[in-house]
Design a protein around this motif. Structure first.
Motif, PDB file in Angstrom:
ATOM      1  N   LYS A  74       0.832  -1.209   0.000  1.00 17.94           N
ATOM      2  CA  LYS A  74       0.000   0.000   0.000  1.00 17.94           C
ATOM      3  C   LYS A  74       0.863   1.253   0.000  1.00 17.94           C
ATOM      4  O   LYS A  74       0.559   2.236  -0.696  1.00 17.94           O
ATOM      5  CB  LYS A  74      -0.924  -0.004   1.214  1.00 17.94           C
ATOM      6  CG  LYS A  74      -2.086  -0.979   1.118  1.00 17.94           C
ATOM      7  CD  LYS A  74      -2.957  -0.895   2.365  1.00 17.94           C
ATOM      8  CE  LYS A  74      -4.125  -1.866   2.271  1.00 17.94           C
ATOM      9  NZ  LYS A  74      -4.975  -1.830   3.501  1.00 17.94           N
ATOM     10  N   TYR A  75       1.932   1.224   0.791  1.00 18.97           N
ATOM     11  CA  TYR A  75       2.820   2.386   0.838  1.00 18.97           C
ATOM     12  C   TYR A  75       3.493   2.587  -0.518  1.00 18.97           C
ATOM     13  O   TYR A  75       3.559   3.714  -1.038  1.00 18.97           O
ATOM     14  CB  TYR A  75       3.868   2.203   1.922  1.00 18.97           C
ATOM     15  CG  TYR A  75       4.879   3.332   1.998  1.00 18.97           C
ATOM     16  CD1 TYR A  75       4.475   4.634   2.275  1.00 18.97           C
ATOM     17  CD2 TYR A  75       6.237   3.094   1.771  1.00 18.97           C
ATOM     18  CE1 TYR A  75       5.380   5.676   2.327  1.00 18.97           C
ATOM     19  CE2 TYR A  75       7.160   4.129   1.840  1.00 18.97           C
ATOM     20  CZ  TYR A  75       6.720   5.416   2.112  1.00 18.97           C
ATOM     21  OH  TYR A  75       7.637   6.449   2.165  1.00 18.97           O
ATOM     22  N   GLN A  76       3.968   1.504  -1.113  1.00 19.63           N
ATOM     23  CA  GLN A  76       4.620   1.599  -2.411  1.00 19.63           C
ATOM     24  C   GLN A  76       3.647   2.090  -3.473  1.00 19.63           C
ATOM     25  O   GLN A  76       3.991   2.922  -4.321  1.00 19.63           O
ATOM     26  CB  GLN A  76       5.190   0.233  -2.821  1.00 19.63           C
ATOM     27  CG  GLN A  76       6.039   0.264  -4.086  1.00 19.63           C
ATOM     28  CD  GLN A  76       7.265   1.151  -3.950  1.00 19.63           C
ATOM     29  OE1 GLN A  76       7.852   1.255  -2.877  1.00 19.63           O
ATOM     30  NE2 GLN A  76       7.641   1.804  -5.033  1.00 19.63           N
ATOM     31  N   ALA A  77       2.401   1.622  -3.406  1.00 18.24           N
ATOM     32  CA  ALA A  77       1.391   2.042  -4.372  1.00 18.24           C
ATOM     33  C   ALA A  77       1.080   3.525  -4.231  1.00 18.24           C
ATOM     34  O   ALA A  77       0.865   4.228  -5.224  1.00 18.24           O
ATOM     35  CB  ALA A  77       0.118   1.215  -4.199  1.00 18.24           C
ATOM     36  N   PHE A  78       1.061   4.004  -2.985  1.00 18.03           N
ATOM     37  CA  PHE A  78       0.806   5.430  -2.749  1.00 18.03           C
ATOM     38  C   PHE A  78       1.900   6.283  -3.384  1.00 18.03           C
ATOM     39  O   PHE A  78       1.620   7.275  -4.060  1.00 18.03           O
ATOM     40  CB  PHE A  78       0.729   5.707  -1.247  1.00 18.03           C
ATOM     41  CG  PHE A  78       0.622   7.161  -0.903  1.00 18.03           C
ATOM     42  CD1 PHE A  78      -0.616   7.785  -0.857  1.00 18.03           C
ATOM     43  CD2 PHE A  78       1.759   7.928  -0.633  1.00 18.03           C
ATOM     44  CE1 PHE A  78      -0.729   9.141  -0.558  1.00 18.03           C
ATOM     45  CE2 PHE A  78       1.652   9.275  -0.323  1.00 18.03           C
ATOM     46  CZ  PHE A  78       0.406   9.874  -0.289  1.00 18.03           C
ATOM     47  N   ILE A  79       3.151   5.909  -3.162  1.00 21.09           N
ATOM     48  CA  ILE A  79       4.274   6.668  -3.706  1.00 21.09           C
ATOM     49  C   ILE A  79       4.243   6.647  -5.233  1.00 21.09           C
ATOM     50  O   ILE A  79       4.454   7.675  -5.892  1.00 21.09           O
ATOM     51  CB  ILE A  79       5.612   6.114  -3.183  1.00 21.09           C
ATOM     52  CG1 ILE A  79       5.694   6.274  -1.664  1.00 21.09           C
ATOM     53  CG2 ILE A  79       6.779   6.815  -3.854  1.00 21.09           C
ATOM     54  CD1 ILE A  79       5.634   7.700  -1.178  1.00 21.09           C
ATOM     55  N   GLU A  80       3.972   5.463  -5.799  1.00 22.13           N
ATOM     56  CA  GLU A  80       3.934   5.352  -7.261  1.00 22.13           C
ATOM     57  C   GLU A  80       2.813   6.193  -7.856  1.00 22.13           C
ATOM     58  O   GLU A  80       2.976   6.833  -8.899  1.00 22.13           O
ATOM     59  CB  GLU A  80       3.781   3.882  -7.668  1.00 22.13           C
ATOM     60  CG  GLU A  80       5.020   3.036  -7.378  1.00 22.13           C
ATOM     61  CD  GLU A  80       4.805   1.568  -7.692  1.00 22.13           C
ATOM     62  OE1 GLU A  80       3.664   1.202  -8.071  1.00 22.13           O
ATOM     63  OE2 GLU A  80       5.768   0.787  -7.578  1.00 22.13           O
ATOM     64  N   SER A  81       1.660   6.197  -7.186  1.00 20.79           N
ATOM     65  CA  SER A  81       0.530   6.990  -7.662  1.00 20.79           C
ATOM     66  C   SER A  81       0.847   8.487  -7.608  1.00 20.79           C
ATOM     67  O   SER A  81       0.533   9.236  -8.544  1.00 20.79           O
ATOM     68  CB  SER A  81      -0.710   6.684  -6.816  1.00 20.79           C
ATOM     69  OG  SER A  81      -1.778   7.523  -7.176  1.00 20.79           O
ATOM     70  N   ARG A  82       1.480   8.909  -6.516  1.00 18.83           N
ATOM     71  CA  ARG A  82       1.847  10.319  -6.394  1.00 18.83           C
ATOM     72  C   ARG A  82       2.876  10.707  -7.449  1.00 18.83           C
ATOM     73  O   ARG A  82       2.775  11.770  -8.078  1.00 18.83           O
ATOM     74  CB  ARG A  82       2.397  10.584  -4.994  1.00 18.83           C
ATOM     75  CG  ARG A  82       2.665  12.051  -4.697  1.00 18.83           C
ATOM     76  CD  ARG A  82       3.514  12.214  -3.461  1.00 18.83           C
ATOM     77  NE  ARG A  82       4.863  11.689  -3.673  1.00 18.83           N
ATOM     78  CZ  ARG A  82       5.782  11.590  -2.718  1.00 18.83           C
ATOM     79  NH1 ARG A  82       5.484  11.950  -1.486  1.00 18.83           N
ATOM     80  NH2 ARG A  82       6.988  11.112  -2.990  1.00 18.83           N
ATOM     81  N   ASP A  83       3.880   9.830  -7.662  1.00 12.87           N
ATOM     82  CA  ASP A  83       4.908  10.130  -8.655  1.00 12.87           C
ATOM     83  C   ASP A  83       4.316  10.198 -10.062  1.00 12.87           C
ATOM     84  O   ASP A  83       4.716  11.041 -10.879  1.00 12.87           O
ATOM     85  CB  ASP A  83       6.012   9.065  -8.604  1.00 12.87           C
ATOM     86  CG  ASP A  83       6.873   9.192  -7.357  1.00 12.87           C
ATOM     87  OD1 ASP A  83       6.785  10.228  -6.673  1.00 12.87           O
ATOM     88  OD2 ASP A  83       7.623   8.237  -7.068  1.00 12.87           O
ATOM     89  N   MET A  84       3.353   9.323 -10.332  1.00 18.62           N
ATOM     90  CA  MET A  84       2.729   9.322 -11.655  1.00 18.62           C
ATOM     91  C   MET A  84       1.976  10.635 -11.885  1.00 18.62           C
ATOM     92  O   MET A  84       2.028  11.222 -12.966  1.00 18.62           O
ATOM     93  CB  MET A  84       1.775   8.134 -11.794  1.00 18.62           C
ATOM     94  CG  MET A  84       1.169   7.975 -13.182  1.00 18.62           C
ATOM     95  SD  MET A  84       0.108   6.508 -13.302  1.00 18.62           S
ATOM     96  CE  MET A  84       1.329   5.220 -12.984  1.00 18.62           C
ATOM     97  N   LYS A  85       1.283  11.089 -10.842  1.00 19.52           N
ATOM     98  CA  LYS A  85       0.567  12.361 -10.943  1.00 19.52           C
ATOM     99  C   LYS A  85       1.553  13.509 -11.151  1.00 19.52           C
ATOM    100  O   LYS A  85       1.322  14.400 -11.984  1.00 19.52           O
ATOM    101  CB  LYS A  85      -0.268  12.598  -9.691  1.00 19.52           C
ATOM    102  CG  LYS A  85      -1.063  13.889  -9.715  1.00 19.52           C
ATOM    103  CD  LYS A  85      -1.864  14.071  -8.428  1.00 19.52           C
ATOM    104  CE  LYS A  85      -2.633  15.389  -8.449  1.00 19.52           C
ATOM    105  NZ  LYS A  85      -3.407  15.582  -7.189  1.00 19.52           N
ATOM    106  N   ASP A  86       2.653  13.499 -10.403  1.00 22.31           N
ATOM    107  CA  ASP A  86       3.657  14.558 -10.537  1.00 22.31           C
ATOM    108  C   ASP A  86       4.315  14.527 -11.914  1.00 22.31           C
ATOM    109  O   ASP A  86       4.666  15.576 -12.472  1.00 22.31           O
ATOM    110  CB  ASP A  86       4.719  14.420  -9.446  1.00 22.31           C
ATOM    111  CG  ASP A  86       4.213  14.847  -8.075  1.00 22.31           C
ATOM    112  OD1 ASP A  86       3.162  15.511  -8.013  1.00 22.31           O
ATOM    113  OD2 ASP A  86       4.853  14.490  -7.071  1.00 22.31           O
ATOM    114  N   ASP A  87       4.509  13.332 -12.467  1.00 22.07           N
ATOM    115  CA  ASP A  87       5.110  13.227 -13.802  1.00 22.07           C
ATOM    116  C   ASP A  87       4.232  13.871 -14.865  1.00 22.07           C
ATOM    117  O   ASP A  87       4.715  14.258 -15.937  1.00 22.07           O
ATOM    118  CB  ASP A  87       5.365  11.758 -14.154  1.00 22.07           C
ATOM    119  CG  ASP A  87       6.579  11.188 -13.433  1.00 22.07           C
ATOM    120  OD1 ASP A  87       7.430  11.981 -12.998  1.00 22.07           O
ATOM    121  OD2 ASP A  87       6.671   9.953 -13.290  1.00 22.07           O
TER     122      ASP A  87
END
Length: 571
Positions: free
Chosen positions: A313-326
């Protein structure tokens, strides 16, 4: 002559939603393409904001004198300083409008009343005439944030800068006393350094889009080829970590448009290609909870399915945030607002910085009411009170969609000054009394949105987000730096190179406060960015709009009440 080529215009407009109406295409698309006229308006807004900031900084330097101490409360209050700054800016804008010819229908005014926020205050501190809460008085070594905004025809320049107030009489050397001025240290210094250096590095990072050395650019961007939101977030959080401080919720780095300078809580921006990297309280809370749980789970040698799920869940949160920032891509020809706040909280236990409504200094239960409002143009209502209808008309004429105080829109600078000189607590001008009677109906029907007076407080990880513990305490040190920058592309610059036109901040009005932190930045990429800004030959080119001289400013203020002149006093 356009400053952005036809191809670049098409590229910018192509980002916009195909579902925009023709009016939206004009107001949000074509009106935001850089041209000589648009750049002139940004320049003028920047010079007015810079001049206002320089004036307020002078007031802060003069706010302490040899007689001031904690008992006498002599000198100017925060409210008096903020109102004086607002009056000065209004006179500047009125004066320049009488000197320079305006386009038909062109609006000019404040994009934000002057706010003076000390210590842990983070929003809403612009006390009005007669308010019981006047923001207090300033003392030696107080950390003070100044916030200002000016717009010319909706093209906005906003600035915030952190100043350390000094009582210089205290440090005058004499034969009997050789005491020397010492820099502020500790948590306040850490916050000031982090906010200042993060802001300066961000200006440089954005500058990579228009003024780059190819090799340096590729190395600094990790081969990405363009500046994205992920680069922005990483830079800010790396600086915060280096100085052991936290990013205050509400910090953001975002593209701005005409009449859309960040007041997105009022102006709906869905489907308007809103580019923004922000630190909001809800996501910061969730990230911390997931991070703590994931750290505990990773410490276990043989993990259960539940512990593996927590890590996922933590990894998914970070990936989702990074995708949005990208998805946030910085392009030449855009205008960006860099607005960073840092707070120096305790080093332990685990916790976070949150924003809370200021509850007052005592236990009376009387919360100081908001004094800053914004007009929600999407709400319509048939007002009953004549005072409310009159106030709405004044706001529509004088404030548009930008935040305002009541005295700013109903009093002329001369009337406001007269009220100040009479006794602001006891004597309130009739126009302001009428406005205060009318504002309640406008707020009740959501036509005006109040900006509560807010403070940053430390919340241990064990407390829930609804806790208000600490909301009466403004002592948490918070520093803020905000700059508005225009990214002028190299292909059309008169001298053939790209350039960051910095409308606000910089070395004259935004000099770093006199502080000393025991921490420093060690990240090589950030240090390289800061170095490139100083390289006038091969680095990132930054041209900063300068404030008017004192003589020029006085001439413009004088023109506010004088017949129109032919010559420009500010260019």
């Amino acid at each position: 002559m356009d400053l952005v080529s036809t191809n670049q215009q098409q590229q910018l407009i192509a980002q916009q939603s195909n579902e925009w109406t023709e009016e939206q295409q004009i107001l949000l698309g074509q009106k935001n393409i850089l041209s000589e006229d648009v750049l002139r308006k940004y320049n003028l807004a920047g010079q007015l904001a810079q001049t206002g900031l320089a004036y307020v900084e002078t007031l802060l330097l003069e706010s302490l004198n040899e007689d001031i101490d904690s008992n006498t409360n002599s000198g100017m209050s925060v409210g008096e300083i903020s109102r004086a700054g607002t009056r000065f800016l209004q006179s500047l804008i009125q004066g320049i409008s009488s000197i320079q010819k305006k386009e038909e229908g062109e609006e000019r005014g404040l994009a934000h009343p002057v706010r003076i926020e000390k210590a842990g205050f983070v929003d809403g501190v612009a006390p009005d005439h007669g308010d019981s809460f006047q923001g207090g008085f300033l003392s030696d070594n107080d950390i003070v944030k100044v916030v200002i905004g000016v717009h010319i025809d909706g093209y906005t320049a906003e600035v915030a800068h952190t100043v350390v107030v000094k009582d210089y009489a205290k440090y005058k050397a004499s034969h009997e006393d050789k005491q020397q001025e010492m820099p502020v240290q500790g948590r306040p210094a850490d916050a000031v350094c982090a906010a200042y250096l993060a802001s300066e590095a961000l200006v440089a990072l954005l500058g990579l889009t228009v003024s780059v050395n190819g090799t340096d650019s590729q190395a600094l961007l990790g081969g990405a080829g363009e500046v994205t939101g992920r680069h922005i977030r990483k830079l800010v959080e790396t600086v915060a970590k280096a100085f052991k401080v936290q990013v205050v919720p509400g910090s953001r780095v975002r593209r701005i448009r005409r009449f859309l300078a960040g007041q997105d809580n009022i102006v709906v921006e869905q489907d308007l290609d809103r580019k923004c990297v922000e630190w909001d309280e809800e996501n910061q809370e969730l990230e911390q909870e997931l991070e703590v749980s994931a750290a505990a789970a990773s410490a276990v040698t043989e993990k259960s399915e539940e512990q593996k799920s927590i890590e996922s869940k933590y990894q998914a949160f970070i990936e989702s945030r990074d995708m949005k920032d990208d998805g946030v891509r910085v392009l030449p020809g855009e205008v960006w607002l860099v607005d960073i706040q840092m707070a120096g909280g305790p080093q332990s236990p685990k916790g976070r910085i949150v924003r809370r409504t200021f509850q007052g200094y005592d236990e009376s239960g009387i919360i100081p009411p908001p004094t800053i409002y914004s007009r929600d143009v999407s709400v319509k209502y048939d007002l009953r009170l004549a005072n409310a209808r009159a106030l709405l008309g004044q706001v529509n004429s004088n404030a548009s969609v930008f935040p305002f105080t009541l005295s700013q829109v109903v009093l002329t600078p001369s009337k406001s000054s007269a009220a100040e000189n009479s006794n602001a607590v006891k004597i309130i001008p009739a126009e302001l009394r009428a406005a205060k009677l009318g504002v309640k109906e406008l707020v009740n029907h959501h036509m005006f949105v109040p900006h509560p007076i807010s403070v940053a407080v430390w919340e241990p990880a064990s407390l829930t987000i609804s806790s208000s513990k600490g909301a009466k305490d403004d002592s948490l040190p918070v520093a803020r730096e905000m700059s508005t920058v225009v990214l002028v592309p190299a292909s059309v610059h008169p001298e053939g190179h790209g350039e960051v036109l910095r409308l606000t901040g910089g070395s004259v009005t935004g000099q770093p406060a006199y502080v000393h932190s025991k921490y420093q930045i060690e990240d090589a990429d950030i240090l390289k960015l800061l170095e490139l800004v100083q390289d006038n030959r091969f680095g990132i080119r930054v041209r900063t709009v300068q404030p008017a001289s004192e003589k020029e400013a006085l001439a413009v203020v004088g023109a506010a009440n004088a017949p129109a002149q032919d010559d420009d006093a500010m260019e």
